[in-house]
Design a protein around this motif. Sequence first.
Motif, mmCIF file in Angstrom:
data_model
loop_
_atom_site.group_PDB
_atom_site.id
_atom_site.type_symbol
_atom_site.label_atom_id
_atom_site.label_comp_id
_atom_site.label_asym_id
_atom_site.label_seq_id
_atom_site.Cartn_x
_atom_site.Cartn_y
_atom_site.Cartn_z
ATOM 1 N N PHE A 154 -5.334 69.040 16.726
ATOM 2 C CA PHE A 154 -4.299 70.006 16.380
ATOM 3 C C PHE A 154 -4.750 71.003 15.315
ATOM 4 O O PHE A 154 -3.965 71.809 14.854
ATOM 5 N N TYR A 155 -6.008 70.954 14.929
ATOM 6 C CA TYR A 155 -6.539 71.858 13.912
ATOM 7 C C TYR A 155 -6.760 73.232 14.529
ATOM 8 O O TYR A 155 -7.367 73.358 15.580
ATOM 9 N N THR A 156 -6.299 74.288 13.870
ATOM 10 C CA THR A 156 -6.421 75.637 14.429
ATOM 11 C C THR A 156 -7.235 76.583 13.547
ATOM 12 O O THR A 156 -7.366 77.757 13.871
ATOM 13 N N GLY A 157 -7.794 76.094 12.443
ATOM 14 C CA GLY A 157 -8.587 76.939 11.561
ATOM 15 C C GLY A 157 -9.993 77.143 12.092
ATOM 16 O O GLY A 157 -10.318 76.764 13.218
ATOM 17 N N SER A 158 -10.853 77.731 11.254
ATOM 18 C CA SER A 158 -12.225 78.009 11.693
ATOM 19 C C SER A 158 -13.271 77.119 11.026
ATOM 20 O O SER A 158 -14.446 77.187 11.376
ATOM 21 N N ASP A 159 -12.867 76.277 10.054
ATOM 22 C CA ASP A 159 -13.822 75.414 9.366
ATOM 23 C C ASP A 159 -13.194 74.049 9.095
ATOM 24 O O ASP A 159 -12.730 73.758 7.994
ATOM 25 N N TYR A 184 -14.543 71.304 8.651
ATOM 26 C CA TYR A 184 -15.273 70.521 7.653
ATOM 27 C C TYR A 184 -14.826 70.843 6.234
ATOM 28 O O TYR A 184 -14.542 69.929 5.459
ATOM 29 N N CYS A 185 -14.733 72.110 5.874
ATOM 30 C CA CYS A 185 -14.250 72.487 4.531
ATOM 31 C C CYS A 185 -12.758 72.222 4.369
ATOM 32 O O CYS A 185 -12.303 71.824 3.304
ATOM 33 N N ASP A 186 -11.995 72.455 5.427
ATOM 34 C CA ASP A 186 -10.538 72.352 5.339
ATOM 35 C C ASP A 186 -10.016 70.923 5.419
ATOM 36 O O ASP A 186 -8.998 70.602 4.805
ATOM 37 N N VAL A 187 -10.691 70.055 6.184
ATOM 38 C CA VAL A 187 -10.157 68.716 6.445
ATOM 39 C C VAL A 187 -11.124 67.604 6.047
ATOM 40 O O VAL A 187 -10.770 66.708 5.280
ATOM 41 N N ALA A 188 -12.342 67.615 6.567
ATOM 42 C CA ALA A 188 -13.269 66.493 6.401
ATOM 43 C C ALA A 188 -13.716 66.294 4.950
ATOM 44 O O ALA A 188 -13.621 65.177 4.420
ATOM 45 N N ILE A 189 -14.221 67.338 4.314
ATOM 46 C CA ILE A 189 -14.758 67.198 2.955
ATOM 47 C C ILE A 189 -13.669 66.834 1.946
ATOM 48 O O ILE A 189 -13.878 65.943 1.115
ATOM 49 N N ARG A 192 -13.549 63.475 17.816
ATOM 50 C CA ARG A 192 -13.364 63.581 19.267
ATOM 51 C C ARG A 192 -14.745 63.484 19.917
ATOM 52 O O ARG A 192 -15.312 64.496 20.319
ATOM 53 N N PRO A 193 -15.304 62.286 20.008
ATOM 54 C CA PRO A 193 -16.699 62.142 20.446
ATOM 55 C C PRO A 193 -16.941 62.628 21.872
ATOM 56 O O PRO A 193 -16.122 62.415 22.761
ATOM 57 N N PHE A 194 -18.086 63.298 22.039
ATOM 58 C CA PHE A 194 -18.531 63.764 23.352
ATOM 59 C C PHE A 194 -19.493 62.769 23.990
ATOM 60 O O PHE A 194 -19.780 62.879 25.176
ATOM 61 N N TRP A 195 -20.067 61.876 23.195
ATOM 62 C CA TRP A 195 -21.017 60.866 23.677
ATOM 63 C C TRP A 195 -20.567 59.500 23.178
ATOM 64 O O TRP A 195 -19.731 59.393 22.288
ATOM 65 N N ASP A 196 -21.145 58.437 23.748
ATOM 66 C CA ASP A 196 -20.800 57.074 23.333
ATOM 67 C C ASP A 196 -20.971 56.898 21.822
ATOM 68 O O ASP A 196 -20.128 56.303 21.162
#
Length: 115
Positions: free
Chosen positions: A6-11, A13-18, A40-44
């Motif tokens: 549901f994240y609609t920003g452009s970063d 990592y700076c906005d949420v993860a860090i 949201r993993p793309f691989w196992d």
Amino acid sequence: MADETFYTGSDFYCDVAIPDPGALDVVHEGRRVLAFHHTRPFWDVHIVVIPTRHIASLTTAGPEDEADLRALLSAVQQIARDVEREHGAAAVLTNLGAYQDSKHLHVHVHSGARR
């Protein structure tokens, strides 16, 4: 767990993860680098490694980013080594330009089938 759905920003990592690594499945957390299992993993196996200081992309990095890039590559190397040891193979990938959804340098370390 933090979710990019549901994240609609452009970063993300700076906005949420860090700001909130406690909401992530963290693999490595240091002063210059954060690594965690992709929300949201793309691989196992799909780990994202980022500098904690904003650097837009690999192609925009400059001499002032050297210490962060060294720390990033060191973490990527160790995480890829661990993934390869545990799963028998690993790939390392970064995206640029239109391929880069979040405009913050990030490296994917992955293994296994694409989901």
